[in-house]
Design a protein around this motif. Structure first.
Motif, PDB file in Angstrom:
ATOM      1  N   GLN A 129       0.833  -1.212   0.000  1.00  0.00           N
ATOM      2  CA  GLN A 129       0.000   0.000   0.000  1.00  0.00           C
ATOM      3  C   GLN A 129       0.863   1.255   0.000  1.00  0.00           C
ATOM      4  O   GLN A 129       0.594   2.209  -0.737  1.00  0.00           O
ATOM      5  CB  GLN A 129      -0.933   0.010   1.225  1.00  0.00           C
ATOM      6  CG  GLN A 129      -1.969  -1.069   1.232  1.00  0.00           C
ATOM      7  CD  GLN A 129      -3.078  -0.846   0.226  1.00  0.00           C
ATOM      8  OE1 GLN A 129      -3.197   0.213  -0.377  1.00  0.00           O
ATOM      9  NE2 GLN A 129      -3.889  -1.861   0.015  1.00  0.00           N
ATOM     10  N   GLU A 130       1.895   1.254   0.832  1.00  0.00           N
ATOM     11  CA  GLU A 130       2.786   2.417   0.889  1.00  0.00           C
ATOM     12  C   GLU A 130       3.537   2.597  -0.422  1.00  0.00           C
ATOM     13  O   GLU A 130       3.800   3.723  -0.845  1.00  0.00           O
ATOM     14  CB  GLU A 130       3.753   2.286   2.064  1.00  0.00           C
ATOM     15  CG  GLU A 130       3.064   2.484   3.400  1.00  0.00           C
ATOM     16  CD  GLU A 130       4.019   2.413   4.578  1.00  0.00           C
ATOM     17  OE1 GLU A 130       5.232   2.619   4.382  1.00  0.00           O
ATOM     18  OE2 GLU A 130       3.538   2.158   5.694  1.00  0.00           O
ATOM     19  N   GLY A 131       3.872   1.482  -1.063  1.00  0.00           N
ATOM     20  CA  GLY A 131       4.519   1.555  -2.367  1.00  0.00           C
ATOM     21  C   GLY A 131       3.616   2.199  -3.408  1.00  0.00           C
ATOM     22  O   GLY A 131       4.053   3.071  -4.170  1.00  0.00           O
ATOM     23  N   PHE A 132       2.356   1.797  -3.430  1.00  0.00           N
ATOM     24  CA  PHE A 132       1.409   2.413  -4.360  1.00  0.00           C
ATOM     25  C   PHE A 132       1.235   3.902  -4.054  1.00  0.00           C
ATOM     26  O   PHE A 132       1.207   4.720  -4.967  1.00  0.00           O
ATOM     27  CB  PHE A 132       0.039   1.714  -4.300  1.00  0.00           C
ATOM     28  CG  PHE A 132      -0.095   0.575  -5.255  1.00  0.00           C
ATOM     29  CD1 PHE A 132      -0.379   0.794  -6.593  1.00  0.00           C
ATOM     30  CD2 PHE A 132       0.058  -0.731  -4.825  1.00  0.00           C
ATOM     31  CE1 PHE A 132      -0.513  -0.260  -7.484  1.00  0.00           C
ATOM     32  CE2 PHE A 132      -0.072  -1.800  -5.700  1.00  0.00           C
ATOM     33  CZ  PHE A 132      -0.365  -1.561  -7.036  1.00  0.00           C
ATOM     34  N   LEU A 133       1.116   4.229  -2.780  1.00  0.00           N
ATOM     35  CA  LEU A 133       0.955   5.629  -2.400  1.00  0.00           C
ATOM     36  C   LEU A 133       2.145   6.451  -2.885  1.00  0.00           C
ATOM     37  O   LEU A 133       1.975   7.515  -3.496  1.00  0.00           O
ATOM     38  CB  LEU A 133       0.805   5.746  -0.882  1.00  0.00           C
ATOM     39  CG  LEU A 133       0.611   7.147  -0.322  1.00  0.00           C
ATOM     40  CD1 LEU A 133      -0.649   7.780  -0.888  1.00  0.00           C
ATOM     41  CD2 LEU A 133       0.548   7.100   1.190  1.00  0.00           C
ATOM     42  N   LYS A 134       3.342   5.954  -2.643  1.00  0.00           N
ATOM     43  CA  LYS A 134       4.542   6.661  -3.084  1.00  0.00           C
ATOM     44  C   LYS A 134       4.575   6.778  -4.610  1.00  0.00           C
ATOM     45  O   LYS A 134       4.946   7.823  -5.152  1.00  0.00           O
ATOM     46  CB  LYS A 134       5.793   5.943  -2.584  1.00  0.00           C
ATOM     47  CG  LYS A 134       7.063   6.709  -2.861  1.00  0.00           C
ATOM     48  CD  LYS A 134       8.248   6.072  -2.166  1.00  0.00           C
ATOM     49  CE  LYS A 134       9.487   6.903  -2.412  1.00  0.00           C
ATOM     50  NZ  LYS A 134      10.639   6.386  -1.697  1.00  0.00           N
ATOM     51  N   ALA A 135       4.170   5.721  -5.293  1.00  0.00           N
ATOM     52  CA  ALA A 135       4.143   5.749  -6.760  1.00  0.00           C
ATOM     53  C   ALA A 135       3.169   6.807  -7.262  1.00  0.00           C
ATOM     54  O   ALA A 135       3.498   7.580  -8.177  1.00  0.00           O
ATOM     55  CB  ALA A 135       3.778   4.374  -7.311  1.00  0.00           C
ATOM     56  N   PHE A 136       1.985   6.874  -6.682  1.00  0.00           N
ATOM     57  CA  PHE A 136       1.002   7.853  -7.144  1.00  0.00           C
ATOM     58  C   PHE A 136       1.425   9.282  -6.811  1.00  0.00           C
ATOM     59  O   PHE A 136       1.198  10.200  -7.590  1.00  0.00           O
ATOM     60  CB  PHE A 136      -0.388   7.549  -6.589  1.00  0.00           C
ATOM     61  CG  PHE A 136      -1.032   6.337  -7.219  1.00  0.00           C
ATOM     62  CD1 PHE A 136      -1.024   6.167  -8.595  1.00  0.00           C
ATOM     63  CD2 PHE A 136      -1.637   5.372  -6.448  1.00  0.00           C
ATOM     64  CE1 PHE A 136      -1.610   5.049  -9.192  1.00  0.00           C
ATOM     65  CE2 PHE A 136      -2.231   4.256  -7.025  1.00  0.00           C
ATOM     66  CZ  PHE A 136      -2.213   4.099  -8.400  1.00  0.00           C
ATOM     67  N   ILE A 137       2.084   9.459  -5.671  1.00  0.00           N
ATOM     68  CA  ILE A 137       2.576  10.792  -5.304  1.00  0.00           C
ATOM     69  C   ILE A 137       3.665  11.240  -6.280  1.00  0.00           C
ATOM     70  O   ILE A 137       3.750  12.413  -6.641  1.00  0.00           O
ATOM     71  CB  ILE A 137       3.105  10.794  -3.852  1.00  0.00           C
ATOM     72  CG1 ILE A 137       1.927  10.700  -2.885  1.00  0.00           C
ATOM     73  CG2 ILE A 137       3.946  12.035  -3.566  1.00  0.00           C
ATOM     74  CD1 ILE A 137       2.317  10.453  -1.437  1.00  0.00           C
ATOM     75  N   ASN A 138       4.489  10.279  -6.729  1.00  0.00           N
ATOM     76  CA  ASN A 138       5.628  10.594  -7.596  1.00  0.00           C
ATOM     77  C   ASN A 138       5.402  10.204  -9.056  1.00  0.00           C
ATOM     78  O   ASN A 138       6.365  10.075  -9.808  1.00  0.00           O
ATOM     79  CB  ASN A 138       6.877   9.890  -7.063  1.00  0.00           C
ATOM     80  CG  ASN A 138       7.289  10.442  -5.728  1.00  0.00           C
ATOM     81  OD1 ASN A 138       7.669  11.603  -5.627  1.00  0.00           O
ATOM     82  ND2 ASN A 138       7.198   9.628  -4.693  1.00  0.00           N
TER      83      ASN A 138
END
Length: 91
Positions: free
Chosen positions: A50-59
């Motif tokens: 989940q944190e990986g997806f969040l970071k991906a969408f932020i960046n």
């Protein structure tokens, strides 16, 4: 298929949450499998994913199509998994 994902990525860059959900749905199982290779705890694996997806969408603006989106996302998810392992080791 590649054209479809790049269309979704462009929509994600514009903040389209439906496109983000479609990208998530398309890649979640594969990314969960990746995190499970690193983390024994299923809940931590889910959190890392989940944190990986969040970071991906932020960046997402930093994504360059020279690599596949899946490879770019996988690198982020692997790094989050490694961060979880480091945090476990420091306990």
């Amino acid at each position: 298929m590649p054209n479809q994902i790049y269309t979704l990525i462009e929509s994600c860059k514009k903040g389209n949450q439906l496109a983000q959900m479609q990208v998530y749905d398309q890649y979640a199982q594969a990314m969960f499998t990746v995190t499970c290779r690193y983390l024994d705890d299923v809940e931590e694996a889910k959190d890392a994913m989940q944190e990986g997806f969040l970071k991906a969408f932020i960046n997402i603006d930093k994504y360059e199509p020279s690599a596949t989106f899946g490879a770019w996302l996988k690198r982020i998810v692997v790094n989050r998994s490694i961060d979880f392992l480091k945090a476990q080791h420091q306990k």
